[in-house]
Design an enzyme around this catalytic site. Structure first.
Site, PDB file in Angstrom:
ATOM      1  N   SER A  99       0.842  -1.198   0.000  1.00 29.03           N
ATOM      2  CA  SER A  99       0.000   0.000   0.000  1.00 29.03           C
ATOM      3  C   SER A  99       0.874   1.244   0.000  1.00 29.03           C
ATOM      4  O   SER A  99       1.635   1.493   0.948  1.00 29.03           O
ATOM      5  CB  SER A  99      -0.904   0.001   1.233  1.00 29.03           C
TER       6      SER A  99
ATOM      7  N   MET B  27     -11.791  -5.470   5.835  1.00 27.76           N
ATOM      8  CA  MET B  27     -10.932  -4.496   6.521  1.00 27.76           C
ATOM      9  C   MET B  27     -10.549  -5.058   7.882  1.00 27.76           C
ATOM     10  O   MET B  27     -11.426  -5.418   8.680  1.00 27.76           O
ATOM     11  CB  MET B  27     -11.647  -3.158   6.693  1.00 27.76           C
TER      12      MET B  27
ATOM     13  N   HIS C 104      -1.316  -1.295  -4.265  1.00 26.44           N
ATOM     14  CA  HIS C 104      -2.564  -0.888  -3.607  1.00 26.44           C
ATOM     15  C   HIS C 104      -2.546   0.624  -3.387  1.00 26.44           C
ATOM     16  O   HIS C 104      -1.604   1.176  -2.818  1.00 26.44           O
ATOM     17  CB  HIS C 104      -2.662  -1.630  -2.272  1.00 26.44           C
TER      18      HIS C 104
ATOM     19  N   MET D 195     -11.859   4.881  -0.345  1.00 26.33           N
ATOM     20  CA  MET D 195     -12.510   5.119   0.953  1.00 26.33           C
ATOM     21  C   MET D 195     -13.182   6.481   0.863  1.00 26.33           C
ATOM     22  O   MET D 195     -12.786   7.442   1.537  1.00 26.33           O
ATOM     23  CB  MET D 195     -11.454   5.070   2.067  1.00 26.33           C
TER      24      MET D 195
ATOM     25  N   MET E 140      -8.751   8.577   0.019  1.00 25.52           N
ATOM     26  CA  MET E 140      -9.602   8.958   1.171  1.00 25.52           C
ATOM     27  C   MET E 140     -10.124  10.368   0.966  1.00 25.52           C
ATOM     28  O   MET E 140      -9.399  11.227   0.452  1.00 25.52           O
ATOM     29  CB  MET E 140      -8.768   8.932   2.456  1.00 25.52           C
TER      30      MET E 140
ATOM     31  N   HIS F 173      -8.319   1.313  -3.898  1.00 22.73           N
ATOM     32  CA  HIS F 173      -9.239   1.174  -2.759  1.00 22.73           C
ATOM     33  C   HIS F 173      -9.816   2.549  -2.450  1.00 22.73           C
ATOM     34  O   HIS F 173      -9.121   3.419  -1.923  1.00 22.73           O
ATOM     35  CB  HIS F 173      -8.440   0.612  -1.577  1.00 22.73           C
TER      36      HIS F 173
ATOM     37  N   ASP G 180      -4.679   3.870  -1.882  1.00 20.59           N
ATOM     38  CA  ASP G 180      -5.746   4.237  -0.944  1.00 20.59           C
ATOM     39  C   ASP G 180      -6.199   5.667  -1.171  1.00 20.59           C
ATOM     40  O   ASP G 180      -5.454   6.605  -0.897  1.00 20.59           O
ATOM     41  CB  ASP G 180      -5.230   4.115   0.490  1.00 20.59           C
TER      42      ASP G 180
ATOM     43  N   ASP H 266      -6.771  -5.908   4.612  1.00 24.14           N
ATOM     44  CA  ASP H 266      -6.093  -4.617   4.567  1.00 24.14           C
ATOM     45  C   ASP H 266      -6.067  -4.015   5.965  1.00 24.14           C
ATOM     46  O   ASP H 266      -7.127  -3.724   6.533  1.00 24.14           O
ATOM     47  CB  ASP H 266      -6.866  -3.707   3.597  1.00 24.14           C
TER      48      ASP H 266
END
Ligand code: DX5
Ligand code: ZN
Length: 217
Positions: free
Chosen positions: A6, A135, A31, A66, A35, A64, A33, A173
């Site tokens: 990640s 998660m 990966h 979020m 957000m 991913h 992330d 994750d």
């Protein structure tokens, strides 16, 4: 066993070196992330950074999201050349439609479950998804401790997938370390996301190799 480092835990001043490390390592995916400060209490990076990373990354992108209402960004995520787009069960009202639209855009679709969301909520979509992301911390931050109860959820996800005849992978994750990885693998995980364990290691590429060594494919 697939390993997806990640990038959240990488050194953002030297992103090209960090991505190159992943490119030349035994990692399977990268990966990423995203957000939004609303769905999770933190903000990471957006499309300008994702586009720069996508240009140099030679591993499949595991994005991913979020963020609230991730369906708003399907086209933009697809344009990155994304392999797997994962949205949260809790973040999209019409999950079935979102899954369909992600597939229509040419990507595989993952659905993530927060620690408080039961695996059983996926019973009506599990045949349609390519991955279930359990998660193992509350999303939003790297470096948090692993929630032990997640092991039961991984087993439940594996059982649901098997019972429904789905081909979905199980990804975890958060808090994946040399200590927690063996139990996760035993519980039936296919993809390990690892942030701090990889990027804070003295030798990140060797750490990726070591994690892969727990269960070579
Ligand atoms: C957390 C993110 C993770 C994070 C994991 O909300 O989704 O991908 O980078 O970090 P570690 O492996 O440090 O727990
Ligand atoms: Zn993540």
């Amino acid at each position: 066993m697939l390993i997806a480092p990640s990038l959240l835990a990488a050194d953002f001043l030297h992103l090209s070196d960090e991505v190159e490390m992943v490119n030349t390592s035994a990692a399977d995916w990268l990966h990423l992330d995203v957000m939004d400060g609303t769905f999770v209490p933190n903000i990471s990076f957006g499309f300008p950074v994702l586009e720069a990373v996508a240009r140099v990354c030679r591993k499949p992108l595991d994005v991913h999201l979020m963020i609230d209402r991730p369906e708003r960004y399907i086209r933009q995520v697809a344009d990155l050349g994304t392999y797997m787009m994962t949205v949260h069960y809790e973040a999209t009202t019409h999950l079935h439609r979102t899954i369909y639209e992600i597939h229509e855009a040419g990507m595989r679709c993952g659905v993530a479950l927060n620690p408080s969301t039961p695996v059983g909520h996926l019973v009506d979509v599990v045949r349609d998804v390519d991955m279930v992301l359990v998660m193992t911390v509350n999303p939003g931050f790297g470096g948090q401790p692993f929630i032990e109860h997640s092991l039961d959820k991984v087993r439940e996800a594996r059982a649901l997938i098997q019972a429904s005849g789905s081909k979905a992978l199980v990804e975890v994750d958060g808090g994946v370390t040399l200590t927690t990885a063996p139990g996760l693998i035993e519980a039936g995980v296919d993809v390990l996301v690892t942030g701090s364990t990889v990027f804070r290691a003295a030798d990140p590429a060797a750490m990726i190799q070591q994690l892969k060594g727990f269960a070579p494919c």
